[in-house]
Scaffold this motif. Structure first.
Motif, PDB file in Angstrom:
ATOM      1  N   GLU B 449       0.831  -1.195   0.000  1.00 34.98           N
ATOM      2  CA  GLU B 449       0.000   0.000   0.000  1.00 34.98           C
ATOM      3  C   GLU B 449       0.868   1.249   0.000  1.00 34.98           C
ATOM      4  O   GLU B 449       1.912   1.273   0.634  1.00 34.98           O
ATOM      5  N   ILE B 469      -1.749   2.353  -4.449  1.00 38.45           N
ATOM      6  CA  ILE B 469      -2.462   1.137  -4.053  1.00 38.45           C
ATOM      7  C   ILE B 469      -3.006   1.300  -2.648  1.00 38.45           C
ATOM      8  O   ILE B 469      -2.307   1.772  -1.744  1.00 38.45           O
ATOM      9  N   LYS B 470      -4.276   0.914  -2.496  1.00 31.88           N
ATOM     10  CA  LYS B 470      -4.896   0.954  -1.166  1.00 31.88           C
ATOM     11  C   LYS B 470      -5.435  -0.425  -0.861  1.00 31.88           C
ATOM     12  O   LYS B 470      -5.756  -1.189  -1.776  1.00 31.88           O
ATOM     13  N   LYS B 471      -5.545  -0.728   0.408  1.00 33.46           N
ATOM     14  CA  LYS B 471      -6.123  -2.012   0.761  1.00 33.46           C
ATOM     15  C   LYS B 471      -7.464  -1.781   1.431  1.00 33.46           C
ATOM     16  O   LYS B 471      -7.576  -1.013   2.379  1.00 33.46           O
ATOM     17  N   TYR B 476      -7.242  -5.308  -2.732  1.00 35.74           N
ATOM     18  CA  TYR B 476      -6.535  -4.097  -3.112  1.00 35.74           C
ATOM     19  C   TYR B 476      -7.305  -3.317  -4.168  1.00 35.74           C
ATOM     20  O   TYR B 476      -7.969  -3.895  -5.025  1.00 35.74           O
ATOM     21  N   THR B 477      -7.189  -2.003  -4.092  1.00 37.84           N
ATOM     22  CA  THR B 477      -7.673  -1.154  -5.180  1.00 37.84           C
ATOM     23  C   THR B 477      -6.536  -0.203  -5.525  1.00 37.84           C
ATOM     24  O   THR B 477      -5.619   0.003  -4.726  1.00 37.84           O
ATOM     25  N   THR B 479      -4.956   3.073  -8.493  1.00 39.17           N
ATOM     26  CA  THR B 479      -5.025   3.839  -9.731  1.00 39.17           C
ATOM     27  C   THR B 479      -3.617   3.992 -10.270  1.00 39.17           C
ATOM     28  O   THR B 479      -2.638   3.989  -9.523  1.00 39.17           O
ATOM     29  N   GLY B 494      -8.209   3.212 -13.296  1.00 39.31           N
ATOM     30  CA  GLY B 494      -8.222   2.255 -12.199  1.00 39.31           C
ATOM     31  C   GLY B 494      -7.439   1.001 -12.559  1.00 39.31           C
ATOM     32  O   GLY B 494      -7.315   0.645 -13.723  1.00 39.31           O
ATOM     33  N   ASN B 496      -7.028  -3.111 -12.236  1.00 39.70           N
ATOM     34  CA  ASN B 496      -7.893  -4.267 -12.039  1.00 39.70           C
ATOM     35  C   ASN B 496      -7.086  -5.478 -11.603  1.00 39.70           C
ATOM     36  O   ASN B 496      -5.890  -5.567 -11.878  1.00 39.70           O
TER      37      ASN B 496
END
Lengths: 460, 553
Positions: B449, B469-471, B476-477, B479, B494, B496
């Protein structure tokens, strides 16, 4: 019970075994049908016995042991419908890059998974003539298919005892693709004639070159140099030697008459004209010099050369003694060729037998297989369709279709999904645009791979 | 026994001098420090699988001069030996790749010129280039070679890119970058059912006919040359490089390597082989259940892709689909399952086959093999398909394929049995050269992250941007920003399918280019705060990508 399951298991194993050398042949007894024989009138309450794929007996009160019996009381039995011009079951249609491509063979690209074959069976069609497209003056060698749907092996579909045939094309298609498209010969109808004539003359020289070489080989101590091998010219030699039937895409009377004259000049008698919208103008010539005409019932005006057309074409040709058939040239139309034939009767007042001959014995003659299929006669192959009504009734629906005595379609056990092979990655499989004969499509088909063939209907 | 230590030292020095004096580099100094100290290695006390099904525990393998010198226990080791302690590690023969396009570039298409006649193109314009040598189009420094070596591949048959007859293949070892690494050239003639767009032959129809025509005329051309050589007063043969390139095929010295996409193409290749009688290797075989009898009945070698179809079509489908859609998806699922079983079906039918990396991704390879094993393939057969079977198919079994004295020093050292899920490749040795994939440097458990800055090298030049990156609860999501292909400046989108396990980060994103969405796959390894991997775009290739994590504030 245990024995029963093991029999079932054995059947399943046998059923899934690929047929190697021989295709499946069946035995069946169809009872009490109205049998439309085509060549020997219509027989009421008659039985037809097929043994090992061959029609063994046509008569009353037949019986046979160990043979499945089907009660067809009140139903109509006719020979399997034959389509003399089709592109069903092919992975490629046109090798549209050269005005003569007589070396290419449709048997190389047969796709047994095409569900169009099953749809044709559901329309009572047991044999289709899988043809090269009409982009070239002389196209590829065609293959006659028996609709033995369910196999993975393309060869299982081949009608091995059918005559060799080849596609020719006149008029707008070859002149557009090669002339306007590639600035090549033929650019005009005159050019089409020249391409064909030059091809035959070259073939004569080619034949002589090899004859001279083979003769020289026989001389003692001679060391002749082998000539170049050319399947393209060798195929034309085979046409000149009468070994191949020409099926020629054509519309206009002048060009039909032109090719008749070219063939007469080269002593070619094995020729059938396809589409032939202006055939009614040259019916006597077609009757005298050709193996006939394979036409549409009432399909025209899709391009300039197809405007002068009539729904009386089939009747005029038939009454002038031309062997006439009605073909589909379409994966959709192939499902109701009996309706198409019915249109010819509606306009031209042909008899029932004359009308049904248009989709049975006449196309069989044009494909050189009339001694084997095309009518219900003892000794012929057991390709049969059972209809609920008379096949020329507008209410007619095929009930069961048999090829070589084996049932491949039954309306009562007709599953929703009849595909043999399914993609492992796509729920909705892309339908590939298979037509390459339009120059304007060159290089762009990549962008259109998801468009259905229906959007770019095969251009006739 | 008491030996004077000075004599012993002198002895080893003598050996060292003798050994190194064989090398022409001895006279030069080595300011780079890259030259290795010794080429003699002993990997000790490991579980060594010398061939599929043949293992010994607590064994040592001695490597000398690029060859396996000995395998066994209680080996006497020369003094210059570099010891690699491999207690609890597993050693396997290096993998052999039956067909690879790693590092291969496609030669430029020639210009068609004015008044080009598509019915009569030159052979080159028609995609007919059987005279081409793959080594002329090979970049040994390609990242792809390093990627595949890291998974355990040490030898590959390289195949040229192009049209229906692309050229001659060659076999290389993934050894020291200073060597040419070529083991054999002219190992096969590569063919495929690929038409030449808008030019004869354009379709499978034309390709089949043209293939027959070329083959038969090559035979006649060879015959002409023979007659000309033996008699006087004859027309000279016209030299044709296409026909000449067929001669070793006609003489059955080399096979046609026929690339096939499905069972129908397998049948087409088999029918050409039956008609013309050449030796054949089928490359990229699928759908074997539909042609198993035909394959068994032919004298043809089989190469299977390490690529498997994905399961996206049915994986995340909801239960509220209609019956019609459900039954469709069931069929797709069954077809997918069947695709995973193909290798097992071949094994059960007693058909030996090899694996190829052509069309496969290095990151998915072991996962795919485990899927095949879960669907009926034995681990021994999987190992054979990666080693000895390919050695036999490539006819190099004399000097590679197993771990035996005298064979090339190609091997893999892994932390667990090679097909185990947690197995990691610790070293690969190719041609006696050691490649160390130091696992200690991996900083396990350190999160991904945060914000990363990346650069990537593509043929269009260097580009870069940031990854954030975020958790969350659902995983994880993230951009990513990138140079906007539509103009100047940065665009962002975004990410994927972000996955992170075993220090491997992978994700993909889509870039709109002229109305199409270009899918970009990224995969690579995280070491501490740095990322090193590849960015790949289907059809375009794989390009190196590096990223560094900004300190979390």
């Amino acid at each position: 019970m245990k024995k029963f399951t093991s029999i079932i298991a054995a059947l399943l194993v046998l059923g899934s075994m690929p047929s190697m050398a021989q295709t499946q042949k069946g035995s069946i007894l169809i009872k009490n049908a109205t049998v439309i024989t085509i060549t020997n009138g219509t027989l009421e309450d008659t039985d037809v016995l097929v043994e090992n794929g061959i029609i063994k007996k046509v008569g009353k009160n037949l019986s046979a042991s160990n043979v499945q019996t089907i009660d067809a009381t009140g139903k109509f039995l006719m020979p399997g419908i034959i389509d003399a011009h089709s592109h069903v079951g092919l992975d490629a249609v046109n090798e549209a890059t050269s005005p003569i491509t007589s070396e290419v063979k449709m048997e190389d690209v047969v796709n047994p998974y095409d569900v169009g074959i099953y749809r044709a069976l559901a329309g009572g069609v047991t044999i289709s003539h899988a043809m090269h497209g009409s982009a070239n003056a002389i196209g590829g060698q065609n293959i006659t298919l028996k609709h033995r749907f369910g196999t993975s092996n393309p060869q299982d579909l081949f009608m091995q005892d059918a005559a060799r045939t080849i596609k020719f094309a006149l008029g707008e298609n070859p002149t557009r693709v090669h002339g306007r498209g590639n600035n090549n010969q033929p650019r005009t109808r005159m050019g089409v004639e020249a391409v064909i004539r030059n091809g035959f003359n070259e073939a004569i020289q080619y034949k002589k070159t090899w004859e001279d070489y083979n003769a020289a080989l026989k001389k003692k101590g001679a060391t002749p140099i082998p000539p170049k091998f050319d399947t393209r010219l060798q195929t034309l030699v085979d046409i000149l030697d009468g070994k191949i039937i020409i099926h020629c895409h054509s519309y206009r009377a002048d060009e039909i008459y032109m090719l008749i004259n070219v063939c007469r000049e080269f002593n070619i008698t094995n020729i059938v004209f396809s589409h032939v919208n202006e055939g009614f103008k040259v019916a006597p010539e077609l009757a005298e010099y050709t193996m006939g005409a394979s036409i549409f019932a009432d399909w025209w005006a899709y391009k300039f050369e197809v405007y002068y057309s009539t729904a009386y074409n089939a009747a005029i040709l038939t009454k002038n003694g031309v062997v006439t058939s009605i073909n589909s040239d379409s994966g959709e139309l192939i499902r109701h060729l009996y309706h198409e034939a019915g249109k010819a009767q509606r306009y031209g007042e042909l008899t029932d037998d004359q009308t049904l001959a248009l989709i049975t014995i006449n196309p069989a003659k044009q494909l050189g297989i009339a001694d084997k299929v095309g009518s219900i006669e003892e000794g012929k192959q057991g390709d049969l369709v059972i209809f609920n009504e008379h096949p020329l009734s507008v209410y007619a629906i095929p009930q069961m279709t048999f090829v070589d005595g084996v049932k491949y379609f039954d309306i009562n056990t007709d599953a929703n999904d009849m595909r043999i092979k399914v993609s492992a990655t796509d729920a909705v499989e892309p339908i590939f645009l298979k037509e390459h004969d339009e120059r304007c499509m060159h290089g762009v088909d990549f962008f259109f791979t998801n468009f259905g063939r229906n959007l770019f209907e095969h251009s006739h | 026994m008491n030996i004077n230590p000075n004599i012993k030292l002198f002895g080893s020095l003598l050996i060292l001098v003798l050994c190194t004096s064989l090398s022409p580099l001895i006279a030069q100094s080595d300011p780079t420090g890259e030259k290795r100290v010794t080429g003699t290695y002993a990997i000790t006390n490991a579980t060594i699988t010398t061939a599929p099904g043949k293992s010994m525990a607590g064994a040592t393998i001695l490597i000398k001069d690029g060859l396996i010198h000995a395998v066994g226990t209680n080996l006497s080791l020369p003094a210059e030996t570099q010891l690699i302690k491999a207690d609890s590690l597993f050693i396997y023969p290096g993998f052999i790749d039956g067909a690879s396009n790693s590092g291969i570039t496609k030669p430029n298409d020639p210009q068609k010129g004015e008044n080009f006649n598509p019915s009569d193109p030159s052979d080159e314009l028609a995609g007919i280039t059987p005279w081409r040598q793959v080594m002329d189009h090979f970049d040994p420094k390609s990242n792809q070679i390093a990627d595949w070596r890291k998974t355990g591949f040490t030898i590959a048959q390289l195949i040229p890119d192009g049209g229906m007859l692309t050229g001659k293949s060659a076999i290389v070892v993934f050894g020291n970058s200073k060597s040419s690494n070529v083991l054999a050239q002219n190992t096969g003639l590569y063919a495929k059912f690929r038409g030449s767009r808008g030019t004869y032959p354009a379709t499978t129809l034309g390709v089949m006919a043209k293939f027959r025509d070329l083959y038969k005329n090559a035979e006649l051309s060879a015959q002409h040359a023979r007659i000309f050589a033996s008699a006087a007063g004859l027309t000279r043969p016209e030299i044709n490089k296409t026909y000449e390139a067929f001669y070793p095929v006609l003489d059955k010295n080399i096979p046609i390597l026929f690339e096939v996409a499905d069972d129908l193409e397998i049948r087409r290749a088999l029918s050409l082989q039956k008609e013309l009688g050449f030796r054949m290797v089928l490359v990229g075989v699928t759908d074997v259940d539909r042609v198993i009898d035909e394959i068994k009945g032919s004298d043809t070698k089989i190469l299977l892709s390490l690529n498997l179809p994905d399961d996206k079509a049915f994986k995340d489908k909801k239960d509220n689909e209609s019956e019609d859609i459900k039954s469709r998806l069931d069929r797709v699922k069954a077809a997918h399952q069947n695709a995973l079983k193909q290798a097992g079906i071949l094994e059960k039918a007693g058909v030996k086959f090899g694996f190829i990396t052509l069309g496969a991704k290095s990151g998915d390879m072991m996962k795919n093999i485990r899927l095949m094993v879960a669907n009926g393939l034995s681990e021994d057969a999987a190992l054979a398909a990666l080693t000895i079977n390919n050695a036999e198919i490539l006819n190099i079994q004399k000097f590679t394929g197993t771990l035996e004295k005298g064979k090339l020093a190609n091997l893999i050292i892994s932390t667990k049995p090679i097909f185990a899920e947690e197995a990691e490749v610790k070293y690969v040795m190719a041609d006696g050269y050691l490649f160390d994939y130091d696992l200690k440097a991996k900083n396990k458990g350190n999160g991904i992250e945060g914000v990363w800055e990346y650069t990537s090298e593509t043929p269009a030049g260097s580009s870069g941007g940031t990854i954030e990156i975020k958790k969350g609860d659902a995983g994880y999501t993230g951009t990513i920003t990138y140079d906007d292909p539509a103009g100047t400046g940065k665009a962002s989108t975004g990410m994927n399918s972000i996955t992170y396990s075993d220090n491997t980060l992978s994700f993909n994103f889509e870039v709109p280019v002229e109305g199409n969405l270009l899918k970009v796959n990224v995969t690579g390894e995280i070491k501490g705060g740095s990322f090193e991997g590849n960015l790949s775009i289907a059809e375009y290739g794989s390009f190196p990508m590096k990223a560094n994590k900004k300190p979390n504030l």
